[in-house]
Design an enzyme around this catalytic site. Structure first.
Site, PDB file in Angstrom:
ATOM      1  N   ASP A 159       8.477  -0.802   0.378  1.00 50.56           N
ATOM      2  CA  ASP A 159       7.525  -1.003  -0.718  1.00 50.56           C
ATOM      3  C   ASP A 159       6.359  -1.937  -0.364  1.00 50.56           C
ATOM      4  O   ASP A 159       5.513  -2.235  -1.192  1.00 50.56           O
ATOM      5  CB  ASP A 159       8.261  -1.495  -1.971  1.00 50.56           C
ATOM      6  CG  ASP A 159       7.670  -0.944  -3.252  1.00 50.56           C
ATOM      7  OD1 ASP A 159       6.964   0.074  -3.171  1.00 50.56           O
ATOM      8  OD2 ASP A 159       7.896  -1.533  -4.311  1.00 50.56           O
ATOM      9  N   LYS A 197      16.927  -0.100 -10.191  1.00 44.03           N
ATOM     10  CA  LYS A 197      16.878   1.247  -9.618  1.00 44.03           C
ATOM     11  C   LYS A 197      18.286   1.763  -9.343  1.00 44.03           C
ATOM     12  O   LYS A 197      19.158   0.990  -8.956  1.00 44.03           O
ATOM     13  CB  LYS A 197      16.118   1.213  -8.294  1.00 44.03           C
ATOM     14  CG  LYS A 197      14.617   1.077  -8.439  1.00 44.03           C
ATOM     15  CD  LYS A 197      13.935   1.237  -7.099  1.00 44.03           C
ATOM     16  CE  LYS A 197      12.434   1.072  -7.224  1.00 44.03           C
ATOM     17  NZ  LYS A 197      11.793   2.108  -8.049  1.00 44.03           N
ATOM     18  N   LYS A 256      -0.419  -2.964  -1.423  1.00 45.28           N
ATOM     19  CA  LYS A 256       0.761  -3.497  -2.133  1.00 45.28           C
ATOM     20  C   LYS A 256       1.777  -4.037  -1.127  1.00 45.28           C
ATOM     21  O   LYS A 256       2.232  -3.323  -0.244  1.00 45.28           O
ATOM     22  CB  LYS A 256       1.389  -2.380  -2.972  1.00 45.28           C
ATOM     23  CG  LYS A 256       2.763  -2.704  -3.587  1.00 45.28           C
ATOM     24  CD  LYS A 256       3.280  -1.532  -4.425  1.00 45.28           C
ATOM     25  CE  LYS A 256       4.707  -1.753  -4.907  1.00 45.28           C
ATOM     26  NZ  LYS A 256       5.239  -0.607  -5.676  1.00 45.28           N
ATOM     27  N   ARG A 298       1.767  -2.219  -9.815  1.00 44.92           N
ATOM     28  CA  ARG A 298       0.476  -2.258 -10.521  1.00 44.92           C
ATOM     29  C   ARG A 298       0.150  -3.676 -10.977  1.00 44.92           C
ATOM     30  O   ARG A 298      -1.010  -4.027 -11.123  1.00 44.92           O
ATOM     31  CB  ARG A 298       0.510  -1.251 -11.685  1.00 44.92           C
ATOM     32  CG  ARG A 298       1.580  -1.527 -12.692  1.00 44.92           C
ATOM     33  CD  ARG A 298       1.881  -0.313 -13.575  1.00 44.92           C
ATOM     34  NE  ARG A 298       2.687   0.697 -12.886  1.00 44.92           N
ATOM     35  CZ  ARG A 298       3.123   1.815 -13.440  1.00 44.92           C
ATOM     36  NH1 ARG A 298       2.822   2.091 -14.689  1.00 44.92           N
ATOM     37  NH2 ARG A 298       3.840   2.688 -12.762  1.00 44.92           N
ATOM     38  N   GLU A 310       6.154  -2.771 -11.097  1.00 44.56           N
ATOM     39  CA  GLU A 310       5.717  -4.092 -10.621  1.00 44.56           C
ATOM     40  C   GLU A 310       4.510  -4.003  -9.697  1.00 44.56           C
ATOM     41  O   GLU A 310       3.713  -4.932  -9.622  1.00 44.56           O
ATOM     42  CB  GLU A 310       6.877  -4.800  -9.906  1.00 44.56           C
ATOM     43  CG  GLU A 310       7.073  -4.487  -8.414  1.00 44.56           C
ATOM     44  CD  GLU A 310       7.386  -3.028  -8.146  1.00 44.56           C
ATOM     45  OE1 GLU A 310       7.866  -2.326  -9.055  1.00 44.56           O
ATOM     46  OE2 GLU A 310       7.154  -2.564  -7.003  1.00 44.56           O
ATOM     47  N   ASP A 348      11.847  -3.801  -3.562  1.00 42.26           N
ATOM     48  CA  ASP A 348      11.727  -3.459  -4.974  1.00 42.26           C
ATOM     49  C   ASP A 348      13.078  -3.001  -5.524  1.00 42.26           C
ATOM     50  O   ASP A 348      13.465  -1.847  -5.372  1.00 42.26           O
ATOM     51  CB  ASP A 348      10.668  -2.362  -5.142  1.00 42.26           C
ATOM     52  CG  ASP A 348      10.469  -1.970  -6.599  1.00 42.26           C
ATOM     53  OD1 ASP A 348      10.963  -2.703  -7.483  1.00 42.26           O
ATOM     54  OD2 ASP A 348       9.813  -0.937  -6.843  1.00 42.26           O
ATOM     55  N   ASP A 374      10.249  -2.357 -13.360  1.00 43.77           N
ATOM     56  CA  ASP A 374      10.123  -1.568 -12.131  1.00 43.77           C
ATOM     57  C   ASP A 374       8.680  -1.109 -11.893  1.00 43.77           C
ATOM     58  O   ASP A 374       8.346  -0.603 -10.830  1.00 43.77           O
ATOM     59  CB  ASP A 374      11.062  -0.357 -12.209  1.00 43.77           C
ATOM     60  CG  ASP A 374      11.329   0.252 -10.849  1.00 43.77           C
ATOM     61  OD1 ASP A 374      10.956  -0.375  -9.834  1.00 43.77           O
ATOM     62  OD2 ASP A 374      11.916   1.354 -10.798  1.00 43.77           O
TER      63      ASP A 374
END
Ligand code: BES
Ligand code: MN
Ligand code: ZN
Length: 492
Positions: free
Chosen positions: A281, A270, A258, A344, A342, A263, A340
């Protein structure tokens, strides 16, 4: 740093460290000078030193010709000594040298340590890491650096120098990943990732393909593109290929990392305490780059393809929204129930791409969930997948490198939690929310892996730490790197 293996103490500067096992108090190595032996016996008699792991007693200027400071460090019982304790001991010694700003370090090795030399040396090397890439040169020069390391052994041999070579390769890889993950997102952006991949490919003669905006649109990578919609910079997917197997036609292992540059959570923004470290991230992607840094140097005999979808999850007038329905590269439509979730999404498109290579297996690695940190903390990464042997093999590789993984289940009921009323699937289970978040995230990924063998490594809790192990440093840890490298090394 200069590193030497030698049969005698040569340095008269810096720090001399003598690790002592409980069983060896009376049979210290022949390389140990008599004055040091006397010192050890005295501090032990006075109960100032008891050989418990990582306890230290120090003295100054014992004799001319010896390093200025001498520290004895407890190594515990040699019956309990293993690769983990070797790595910890190395880390402790490295940090001790750092604390007293010794720029030269001499260590007397015992047979127990030599047996675990690679881990021990990795511990020392990894403990020296500093987050200083963003400091100006002048500031950097003022700072402490370990310049010279001497390891003293009774007998020099090839296995020891090979262990040193491997430790250097691994710890450079770890350092490379840590730098990428620690550097903020205004510096490490999508283009930076591409540049790094290019450098690695050129240096090692790997095949490289970068799927850019135009191609991603043409191929309809709707999930990756949706996540990046709020960013001014374009997303991409990096594809690196290493042909290490004897048989060029052997099925490749697909590693997918990833690469979310930052993020924010998107419109499901968040909170402050969670957003601060979200430059981490892209740690999964950084680990995949790190693996490719190492594959060729260690002559690993596998065919490996590395895929890194890179995007940024931001807020703007063009960002994707909760309730949007997007079409992924696989054709499955996805209802966005949480912006959030994101990671996946970008992994989904990369997994679909990965299946086209007819792989031996697919391994995804990602800071996918905060939930895995709640479950396992920062000492175990979560291992979730559809193939028991693959999961076990990764866990085993992790045990051998102290890069630990713990198996987590996906209950069959949870597989249904990502069904959507309005699309094929949804990216987040709104109903029972946070419950088993790590498993449900993996359940989402599983929809895209088809019949392939697959294991996911969730480094959401381990990629970044406030509570480092003896040989780790605060911030990025590069967890997952050693597990993967060892797995590929040991895999048949
Ligand atoms: N990148 C985060 C997960 C994360 C959190 C990694 C903290 C490292 C430290 C991921 O994209 C995310 O936001 N996950 C959410 C999912 C949820 C909102 C559906 C999570 O697990 O909290
Ligand atoms: Mn997120
Ligand atoms: Zn994320």
């Amino acid at each position: 740093m200069k590193i030497k293996i030698q049969k005698k103490i040569k340095s008269s500067k810096g720090l001399l460290v003598v690790p002592v096992f409980k069983e060896n108090l009376k049979t210290l190595p022949a390389t140990c000078p008599t004055v040091v032996k006397k010192f050890i016996q005295q501090v032990h008699k006075n109960k100032d030193f008891d050989t418990k792991p990582c306890t230290i007693a120090s003295t100054y200027a014992l004799a001319r010709g010896l390093p200025e400071k001498v520290s004895v460090i407890g190594a515990g019982s040699n019956k309990k000594f293993n690769l983990r304790s070797a790595k910890e001991l190395g880390g402790k010694i490295g940090k001790h040298a750092k604390k007293i700003k010794a720029s030269q370090l001499t260590i007397l090795l015992t047979p127990e340590i030599i047996e675990n030399a690679q881990c021990f040396l990795e511990g020392i090397l990894m403990s020296q890491y500093e987050v200083d890439k963003m400091k100006s040169k002048k500031k950097k020069e003022e700072e402490y650096k370990l310049m010279k390391l001497e390891v003293v052994v009774e007998k020099k041999d090839k296995t020891l120098s090979e262990a040193l070579e491997k430790a250097l390769i691994i710890s450079e890889g770890v350092e490379y990943v840590k730098d990428l993950v620690n550097t903020p997102s205004n510096v490490i952006d999508v283009a930076y990732f591409e540049k790094e991949a290019r450098t690695i490919a050129r240096k090692n003669k790997y095949k490289l393909k970068i799927l850019r905006n135009k191609e991603l649109k043409k191929l309809k990578w709707g999930a990756l593109l949706a996540v990046n919609q709020g960013s001014k910079k374009e997303a991409n997917c990096i594809a690196l290929q290493y042909d290490g197997a004897k048989d060029k036609k052997e099925k490749p292992v697909i590693l997918i990392g990833k690469g979310v540059i930052f993020d924010t959570g998107g419109y499901n923004l968040k909170p402050t305490r969670h957003i601060e470290t979200m430059h981490q991230d892209m740690a999964g992607g950084a680990v995949v780059l790190g693996v490719f840094e190492i594959l060729k140097k260690l002559k690993i005999k596998k065919n490996v393809i590395g895929l890194i979808p890179v995007a940024e999850n931001l807020i703007s007038a063009s960002a994707y929204r909760p309730s949007d329905i997007i079409t992924s590269y696989s054709g499955l439509t996805i209802e966005i129930t949480n912006t959030d979730a994101e990671g996946r999404l970008i992994l989904a498109d990369a997994i679909t791409y990965g299946t086209k290579f007819k792989p031996e297996s697919i391994i995804t690695i990602a800071t996918l969930t905060g939930a895995v940190a709640v479950a396992l903390g920062d000492r175990y990464s979560g291992l979730i997948g559809n193939d028991r042997n693959l999961k076990r093999a990764l866990q085993k590789a992790g045990k051998k490198t102290d890069d630990l993984g713990w198996l987590l289940p996906i209950h069959r009921d949870y597989k249904k939690k990502i069904n959507s009323k309005v699309a094929d699937i949804r990216n987040y289970d709104i109903g029972t929310g946070g419950y088993a978040g790590a498993s449900k995230a993996a359940a989402f990924l599983e929809r895209f892996v088809d019949k392939n063998k697959w294991c996911h490594i969730d480094i959401g809790g381990t990629a970044f730490t406030k509570d480092p192990k003896e040989y780790q440093t605060r911030g990025a840890t590069a967890q997952g790197l050693e597990m993967l490298v060892k797995y590929l090394q040991d895999a048949k």
